[in-house]
Design a protein around this motif. Sequence first.
Motif, PDB file in Angstrom:
ATOM      1  N   LEU A 170      26.828  16.625  43.930  1.00 50.91           N
ATOM      2  CA  LEU A 170      27.730  16.597  42.318  1.00 50.91           C
ATOM      3  C   LEU A 170      26.408  16.125  41.931  1.00 50.91           C
ATOM      4  O   LEU A 170      25.555  16.026  41.600  1.00 50.91           O
ATOM      5  CB  LEU A 170      28.799  15.922  42.057  1.00 50.91           C
ATOM      6  N   VAL A 171      26.268  14.755  42.574  1.00 53.05           N
ATOM      7  CA  VAL A 171      25.037  13.890  42.034  1.00 53.05           C
ATOM      8  C   VAL A 171      23.783  14.170  42.073  1.00 53.05           C
ATOM      9  O   VAL A 171      22.549  14.034  40.976  1.00 53.05           O
ATOM     10  CB  VAL A 171      25.018  12.147  42.445  1.00 53.05           C
ATOM     11  N   ASN A 172      23.620  14.782  42.929  1.00 51.92           N
ATOM     12  CA  ASN A 172      21.972  15.704  43.241  1.00 51.92           C
ATOM     13  C   ASN A 172      21.674  16.931  42.492  1.00 51.92           C
ATOM     14  O   ASN A 172      20.630  16.991  42.038  1.00 51.92           O
ATOM     15  CB  ASN A 172      21.658  15.795  44.688  1.00 51.92           C
ATOM     16  N   LEU A 173      22.942  17.648  42.137  1.00 52.05           N
ATOM     17  CA  LEU A 173      22.723  18.768  41.182  1.00 52.05           C
ATOM     18  C   LEU A 173      22.730  18.032  39.891  1.00 52.05           C
ATOM     19  O   LEU A 173      21.663  18.222  38.741  1.00 52.05           O
ATOM     20  CB  LEU A 173      24.018  19.733  41.436  1.00 52.05           C
ATOM     21  N   ILE A 174      23.365  16.967  39.563  1.00 53.44           N
ATOM     22  CA  ILE A 174      23.695  16.453  38.137  1.00 53.44           C
ATOM     23  C   ILE A 174      21.900  15.878  37.783  1.00 53.44           C
ATOM     24  O   ILE A 174      21.724  16.321  37.257  1.00 53.44           O
ATOM     25  CB  ILE A 174      24.255  15.342  37.709  1.00 53.44           C
ATOM     26  N   ARG A 175      21.729  14.909  38.972  1.00 52.00           N
ATOM     27  CA  ARG A 175      20.501  14.548  39.382  1.00 52.00           C
ATOM     28  C   ARG A 175      19.441  15.264  38.276  1.00 52.00           C
ATOM     29  O   ARG A 175      17.826  15.377  38.118  1.00 52.00           O
ATOM     30  CB  ARG A 175      19.763  13.831  40.121  1.00 52.00           C
TER      31      ARG A 175
END
Length: 289
Positions: free
Chosen positions: A172-177
Amino acid sequence: MIKMYQIVDKIEEAPNVHRLIIHEPMIAEKAQPGQFVIIMSDEKGERVPMSIASTEKNTFTIFLLELGISSAKIANLKKGDDLYCVVGPLGMPSKIENYGRVVLGGGCYGIGAIYPIAKALKEAGNHVTSILEARNKYLLYYQKELEAVSDEVYIATSDGSVGTKGHVQDVLVNLIRDDHQYDHAKFIGCTYMMMNCAHITHPYKIPTMVSLNTIMLDATGMCGCCRVTVDGDTKFACVDGPEFDGHLVNWNELMMRKKSYHEEEMISYQTGPHVCRALLEINFGENIE
Ligand code: FES
């Protein structure tokens, strides 16, 4: 003739993850995405809440993660056996509307539980991104089914045997970044994963719902076992939930309450009737006759 609460099929989808198809026409007819049932294996069995993964004609499907004594008792039942009791559908259905771009996360039993929500959100016109989590690739299941109702599927495994090494929150954090924009998020699985995902979406103001798997007893709002604090108010997960705004849940309190019977559960599991008696003597050094 198929009896009420009969297990019409049982498939081990992954080690210790069982798909149970249960005969109960009324639940099959009425259940909506996000709702759950309470199941008892026998007269003295614990009342175990289980998310409904799908419904078919006269039957519904659940995914059982064999983790403690109660889930082990249910997992020991065979195709054709009857459950002692099934109550449902319970809880408020998941709110399904056209949000735009939706990100979903499911871990362990949550992979199956997120499926009906993904399907309904896709049918409502959303762009659906699903993130599935398991400890390793052998514990993944329902991937094809989720691919069929999602625009994108990402995998996370704790050992990195497939997909991203880590958990739903790491993907999730990678996708948002990477500048993926989301208008809505829903997560189902272990409390720690849901809490972390809610913390990640909070600064981005992505409305986030989490499906809380609290201890439950009556599941009708009478006993108070499942109480959680949301935005400072006491709520009952069984009747007000199981979905709540992840940005408003008191996570520390929830974690503490979930540990209430941890010691008793460990003792019960380690001394239950399914445990090898020789192992019991080794572990506990006691006469178990
Ligand atoms: Fe008793 Fe929710 S389980 S009030």
